[in-house]
Design a protein around this motif. Structure first.
Motif, mmCIF file in Angstrom:
data_model
loop_
_atom_site.group_PDB
_atom_site.id
_atom_site.type_symbol
_atom_site.label_atom_id
_atom_site.label_comp_id
_atom_site.label_asym_id
_atom_site.label_seq_id
_atom_site.Cartn_x
_atom_site.Cartn_y
_atom_site.Cartn_z
ATOM 1 N N GLU A 1 0.835 -1.221 0.000
ATOM 2 C CA GLU A 1 0.000 0.000 0.000
ATOM 3 C C GLU A 1 0.867 1.267 0.000
ATOM 4 O O GLU A 1 0.435 2.315 -0.465
ATOM 5 N N ALA B 1 1.341 2.676 -3.526
ATOM 6 C CA ALA B 1 0.185 2.998 -4.382
ATOM 7 C C ALA B 1 0.199 4.465 -4.825
ATOM 8 O O ALA B 1 -0.084 4.774 -5.990
ATOM 9 N N GLU B 2 0.564 5.351 -3.929
ATOM 10 C CA GLU B 2 0.540 6.766 -4.297
ATOM 11 C C GLU B 2 1.551 7.055 -5.421
ATOM 12 O O GLU B 2 1.232 7.689 -6.423
ATOM 13 N N GLY B 3 2.767 6.551 -5.240
ATOM 14 C CA GLY B 3 3.809 6.780 -6.249
ATOM 15 C C GLY B 3 3.420 6.214 -7.605
ATOM 16 O O GLY B 3 3.525 6.887 -8.641
ATOM 17 N N SER C 1 0.406 5.564 -8.656
ATOM 18 C CA SER C 1 -0.784 6.211 -9.224
ATOM 19 C C SER C 1 -0.398 7.535 -9.890
ATOM 20 O O SER C 1 -0.932 7.887 -10.942
ATOM 21 N N GLU C 2 0.573 8.247 -9.299
ATOM 22 C CA GLU C 2 1.006 9.508 -9.931
ATOM 23 C C GLU C 2 1.727 9.246 -11.243
ATOM 24 O O GLU C 2 1.588 9.991 -12.211
ATOM 25 N N LYS D 1 -6.116 6.312 -10.000
ATOM 26 C CA LYS D 1 -6.483 6.450 -8.591
ATOM 27 C C LYS D 1 -5.661 5.430 -7.801
ATOM 28 O O LYS D 1 -5.254 4.398 -8.355
ATOM 29 N N LYS D 2 -5.505 5.697 -6.513
ATOM 30 C CA LYS D 2 -4.650 4.809 -5.722
ATOM 31 C C LYS D 2 -5.196 3.376 -5.678
ATOM 32 O O LYS D 2 -4.448 2.419 -5.626
ATOM 33 N N ASN D 3 -6.536 3.277 -5.733
ATOM 34 C CA ASN D 3 -7.094 1.919 -5.645
ATOM 35 C C ASN D 3 -7.029 1.169 -6.988
ATOM 36 O O ASN D 3 -7.433 0.020 -7.078
ATOM 37 N N ARG E 1 9.963 1.320 -3.305
ATOM 38 C CA ARG E 1 9.598 2.481 -2.470
ATOM 39 C C ARG E 1 10.723 3.517 -2.484
ATOM 40 O O ARG E 1 10.483 4.724 -2.600
ATOM 41 N N ASP F 1 10.295 7.278 -3.958
ATOM 42 C CA ASP F 1 10.601 8.463 -3.140
ATOM 43 C C ASP F 1 11.634 9.345 -3.853
ATOM 44 O O ASP F 1 11.574 10.582 -3.763
ATOM 45 N N LYS G 1 9.851 11.286 -6.404
ATOM 46 C CA LYS G 1 9.094 12.352 -5.730
ATOM 47 C C LYS G 1 10.035 13.500 -5.348
ATOM 48 O O LYS G 1 9.716 14.678 -5.551
#
Ligand code: PLP
Length: 435
Positions: free
Chosen positions: A83, A86-88, A90-91, A96-98, A313, A317, A320
């Protein structure tokens, strides 16, 4: 932008580059004499972000010190570890994150997606892919159509470039979908073509194919982390990508997958299930009564390899920290345009750039065909490739005569681009006996 063929110009571009410092966040392999390699192979295996190493070490320590308790303890417990990605994801893909999940490997995910989204009927049973698709995609599609009892000769619809051309024209693709769409169950194409670096118009393809009633999936191996996308808004049905190229997460690292949310609660979709796709609230009741999660996570099978997720991850990051995919894309356009300028001014007549010369149809990668004269050895291109590698340039070679190079905005500099073209020019000239 007025580009110049000089080291001073390349250095000045690096000085003005707002994300030049991100290169320091990567481990850059060294040549035998201790210099940084000119690493242009991020289209094959991206370099190691220092954060990836740090995060993997963190999980090794967690395992050493906590044992099984690591599933629930610490800032990043293993149980929900996927989880955190998911944000990374999705961008990067515009979801969407889901709608995104990290699981399995790319080819495995293509298969699992086809289990759900290739539902052939007597009238609609074909899969449209490229004639020159990456072999794994070709094999996956071929084996899926056979699995459903069809002959690949009938069920695989192959699109190829026009005679004498290298890339597929959008209008030809659209025309084929319009013409054959009623018999096509699934359109499965790349976001970015692995050999030529051509970017496909995923939005237009999805629109036209879905109007004809087809499902649409993309292989984003060469697109994820390379170009911005909007999979959700484009209404793409599914997509799969690996994380070891532009996503710098290490060889064979766990892959990513997108399933549009419109499919999440469709109970009629067939699926190969596993316990990690089951509703997480009741997973450990062990009741053998499969209740899929209402997200892309429903397609997960197993508890995922956390060490690999930790590397992803770290990479996400790092992206990001660089400002995200749009910032990377801005620099990527400048880097590849500079490379194109240098190649066209220094090596016109010696090198053909197969990648389309328009921003909408190209990403970081340029595919360079070494031109062979009738008297040249067929191995000349490979000899040139080997010679530049000896001088610290890392690209990759694809027979019969193509060098693929990808200046990656996260860790490549304008100086890398300049030095690459200088070394390539000098090698080609020396092979041709030009001083
Ligand atoms: C376009 C494309 N599809 C599929 C694959 C196969 O990936 P994997 O070995 O991770 O399944 C690759 C690997 O480079 C690729 O570039």
């Amino acid at each position: 932008m007025q580009y110049q063929n000089s080291l001073e110009f390349a250095k000045a571009m690096d000085q003005q580059d707002p994300i030049a410092k991100i290169r320091d966040e990567f481990s850059i392999p060294k040549t035998a004499d201790g210099k940084d390699e000119i690493y242009l192979c991020g289209n094959s295996l991206g370099l190691q972000p220092k954060l990836a190493a740090e995060y993997v070490k963190r999980e090794l320590t967690q395992w050493a010190e906590q044992g099984v308790k690591g599933h629930f303890s610490g800032d990043f417990p293993w149980m929900p570890y996927h989880e955190f990605l998911a944000e990374g994801f999705s961008e990067l893909v515009g979801a969407k994150k889901n709608e995104v999940v990290s699981m399995n490997t790319l080819t495995a995910n293509l298969h699992f997606m086809m289990v759900s989204f290739y539902q052939p009927t007597d009238k609609r049973f074909k899969i449209l892919i490229e004639d020159h698709a990456f072999p794994s995609d070709h094999y996956a599609v071929e084996s899926q159509v056979k699995f459903h009892g069809y002959d690949p000769k009938d069920a695989m619809l192959l699109i190829k470039p026009r005679e004498g051309e290298e890339t597929i024209r959008k209008e030809d693709l659209i025309e084929l979908i319009e013409k054959e769409g009623d018999s096509i169950a699934l359109v499965m194409l790349p976001g970015v073509q692995y050999y030529t670096g051509q970017v496909f118009d995923m939005k237009a393809i999805t629109y036209v194919a879905q109007n004809k009633g087809c499902m649409v999936g993309f292989d984003l191996a060469h697109a994820a982390g390379n170009i911005p996308m909007k999979l959700h808004d484009w209404n793409v049905d599914f997509a799969c990508w690996c994380t070891y190229k532009y996503l710098n997460s290490g060889p064979g690292s766990v892959a990513g997958c997108f399933v549009h949310e419109k499919h999440h609660t469709n109970e009629s979709l067939p699926r190969f299930a596993g316990w990690w796709g089951h509703d997480k609230m009741s997973r450990f009741k062990m009741e053998n009564n499969f209740k899929p999660m209402e997200s892309a996570e429903a397609w997960q099978l197993s508890n995922p390899p956390v060490l690999s997720l930790a590397a992803i991850r770290g990479s996400l990051d790092t992206i990001k920290n660089a400002g995200g995919i749009n910032v990377l894309r801005d620099k990527a356009i400048k880097l590849s345009s500079y490379m194109r300028f240098l190649l066209e001014t220094q090596l016109a007549g010696e090198v053909d750039i197969l990648t389309p010369n328009n921003i909408d149809e190209s990403g970081s990668q340029l595919s360079l065909a070494i031109k062979l004269n009738p008297n040249d050895s067929p191995e000349l291109g490979k000899q040139i490739f080997d010679a530049i590698e000896q001088k610290g340039v890392i690209g990759d070679w694809r027979y019969p005569n193509v060098i693929r190079v990808a200046p990656v905005p996260l860790y490549n500099s304008f100086e890398d681009v300049y030095q690459f073209v200088r070394i390539l020019t000098s090698e080609i000239n020396s092979q041709r006996g030009v001083q």
